[in-house]
Design an enzyme around this catalytic site. Structure first.
Site, PDB file in Angstrom:
ATOM      1  N   ARG A  57      35.934  41.984  93.184  1.00  0.00           N
ATOM      2  CA  ARG A  57      35.037  42.534  94.376  1.00  0.00           C
ATOM      3  C   ARG A  57      33.835  43.201  93.659  1.00  0.00           C
ATOM      4  O   ARG A  57      33.686  42.987  92.715  1.00  0.00           O
ATOM      5  CB  ARG A  57      35.639  43.711  95.201  1.00  0.00           C
ATOM      6  CG  ARG A  57      35.837  44.665  94.216  1.00  0.00           C
ATOM      7  CD  ARG A  57      36.575  46.152  94.953  1.00  0.00           C
ATOM      8  NE  ARG A  57      36.977  47.036  93.825  1.00  0.00           N
ATOM      9  CZ  ARG A  57      36.566  47.770  93.339  1.00  0.00           C
ATOM     10  NH1 ARG A  57      35.070  47.853  93.289  1.00  0.00           N
ATOM     11  NH2 ARG A  57      37.134  48.674  92.392  1.00  0.00           N
ATOM     12  N   ARG A 101      26.045  58.748  90.323  1.00  0.00           N
ATOM     13  CA  ARG A 101      26.700  58.866  91.889  1.00  0.00           C
ATOM     14  C   ARG A 101      26.515  60.242  92.290  1.00  0.00           C
ATOM     15  O   ARG A 101      27.057  61.268  91.459  1.00  0.00           O
ATOM     16  CB  ARG A 101      28.167  58.436  91.589  1.00  0.00           C
ATOM     17  CG  ARG A 101      28.328  57.154  91.068  1.00  0.00           C
ATOM     18  CD  ARG A 101      30.047  56.858  91.173  1.00  0.00           C
ATOM     19  NE  ARG A 101      30.153  55.566  90.505  1.00  0.00           N
ATOM     20  CZ  ARG A 101      31.615  55.052  90.760  1.00  0.00           C
ATOM     21  NH1 ARG A 101      32.254  55.237  91.409  1.00  0.00           N
ATOM     22  NH2 ARG A 101      31.666  53.781  90.004  1.00  0.00           N
TER      23      ARG A 101
END
Ligand code: ADP
Length: 430
Positions: A269, A315
């Site tokens: 993915r 992040r």
């Protein structure tokens, strides 16, 4: 690309940005992901009533679910991703290991199959030597792993690991690998079209992790030169070509101190950290995924793909770094997002938005670009200081400290770096 979009959302995400920006939006169920984002019939119904041609699964929930990809196919909806067979083959980490070994990739020494009994485990540990790591075959997201340093912990950990794997992933199968000490997590981004044209787009260094979860990623890696990049890239391409992989995908390697690398797993993915690759290659990976899914040929040849400059992603999680990374959901009363040249922000939040406690704590990704690593670090440091959010606590203070750390600045990092840094810090507080 001029494609009209339909967003799906759970009741908890009614006010999320993707819902506002899509041309149409459909609620697919309650907050609990089993009732919404993992609810295949609800998603397919939403797709059918809005007449969509294709579904992009993003990077969570059903993105690596072969059954979902199959259902899309049978409903004549294009799944923007690999084939169900591709997903299935790499979904079981143990089967992936076996297949990649067959394709000639170096794998971490370990068990050829499932380890069921403590006798098998002890025998294997004797062969490969401690430390070893027990892994759940169906594990993911940094969960389902246990490091063991001796026979005693191996025996006790195996049983708990099996029970945890059953409870978390519905599959008790575990296997054992040699635990590589102080490695770097290096992953290779790949793109493959339906005609067998497969390229690599350089590496990402994702060694900055806490509890096996990535916090900062960068491209290129500060320790990889052109020669090693080529070797890693060509090895990864060989691996995916062996099973006719299609779409964007990532092969993850562990790189040891001596530049030996070992296949760890494949993600079938797009990944959270894909923007750093986009910044240094100038290639929009999502557009390419869509084009590949539409059956177009990928036109760029390997020798036309160049890594230019350096990019870093931080992040930003709604977690209180000062309080042992405790989740910090709630309403955002005030927000200032950084901007300016060489800064990209991917986020779904805005002032007045309420961060729900239901899903992953990731609330924004900051990506900084520079002519070299030093420039990218400086730009990121500025952006982190301009990022104001309250009263939500985030990982921003952690990232600022990290970017000021002399070893990090020298690029001397491994997957143990964060643990060491936090340990040093807590010593300072005593
Ligand atoms: P997940 O799918 O849960 O993300 P991975 O197999 O990608 O799990 O491993 C996640 C992280 O765990 C790696 O980035 C690395 O830090 C650590 N790890 C996994 N296997 C090993 C190993 N054999 N030796 C040392 N560290 C490992």
């Amino acid at each position: 690309m001029g494609i009209r979009t339909v967003a799906v959302f759970s009741e908890a995400d009614r006010s999320s940005l993707h819902v506002r920006f899509a041309d149409e939006a459909i609620c697919i169920g309650q907050a609990a992901s089993s009732n919404s984002y993992l609810n295949i019939p609800a998603i397919i119904s939403a797709a059918e009533i809005t007449d969509v041609e294709a579904i992009h699964p993003g990077y969570g929930f059903l993105a690596e679910n072969a059954h979902f990809a199959e259902i899309c196919e049978s409903c004549k909806i294009t799944f923007i991703g690999p084939t169900p067979e591709n997903i299935r083959l790499m979904g079981d980490k143990m089967a992936a290991r076996t297949n990649m070994k067959k394709a000639g990739l170096p794998i971490v020494p370990g068990s050829p199959g499932v380890i069921k009994t403590k006798e098998e485990a002890l025998k294997l540990a004797k062969q490969i030597g401690y430390p070893v790591i027990i892994k759940a075959a169906a594990g993911g997201g940094g969960k389902g792993m246990r490091i063991c340093h001796n026979d005693l912990t191996l025996v006790s950990s195996l049983m708990t690991a099996q029970a945890e794997a059953e409870a978390n992933f519905g599959n008790a199968n575990c296997y054992i690998e040699k635990y590589i000490e102080e490695p770097r997590h290096i992953e290779i981004q790949l793109l493959a079209d339906k005609f067998g044209h497969t390229v690599y787009l350089g590496e990402r260094d994702c060694s900055i992790q806490r509890r096996h979860q990535k916090l900062l990623e960068e491209s290129p890696s500060p320790v990889i030169d052109a020669k090693l990049r080529k070797r890693l890239g060509e090895t990864a391409v060989r691996g995916v070509k062996a099973f006719n992989y299609v779409s964007a995908g990532t092969i993850e390697f562990l790189l040891d101190k001596y530049n030996n690398f070992y296949f760890m797993e494949m993600n079938t993915r797009i990944q959270v950290e894909h923007p750093v690759t986009e910044m240094v290659t100038g290639i929009d990976l999502i557009k390419e995924q869509i084009r590949i899914a539409a059956g177009e040929k990928f036109k760029i040849q390997q020798d036309a793909i160049h890594i230019k400059g350096a990019a870093i992603e931080c992040r930003i999680n709604a977690e209180d770094y000062e309080n042992n990374f405790m989740p910090s959901p709630g309403k955002i009363e005030s927000l200032n997002l950084p901007g300016g040249p060489n800064i990209r922000i991917d986020t779904h939040i805005y002032q007045g938005y309420t961060i729900s406690p239901y899903y992953d704590s990731l609330v924004a990704k900051i990506i900084a670009y520079g002519n070299n690593r030093q420039d990218a670090v400086k730009t990121m440091h500025r952006a982190l200081n301009e990022f104001h959010i309250s009263p939500i606590k985030t990982t921003i203070p952690f990232h600022i400290k990290l970017l000021e750390n002399p070893l990090f600045l020298k690029g001397e990092i491994s997957t143990h770096f964060v643990q060491e840094m936090l340990r040093e810090e807590s010593k300072g507080e005593l």
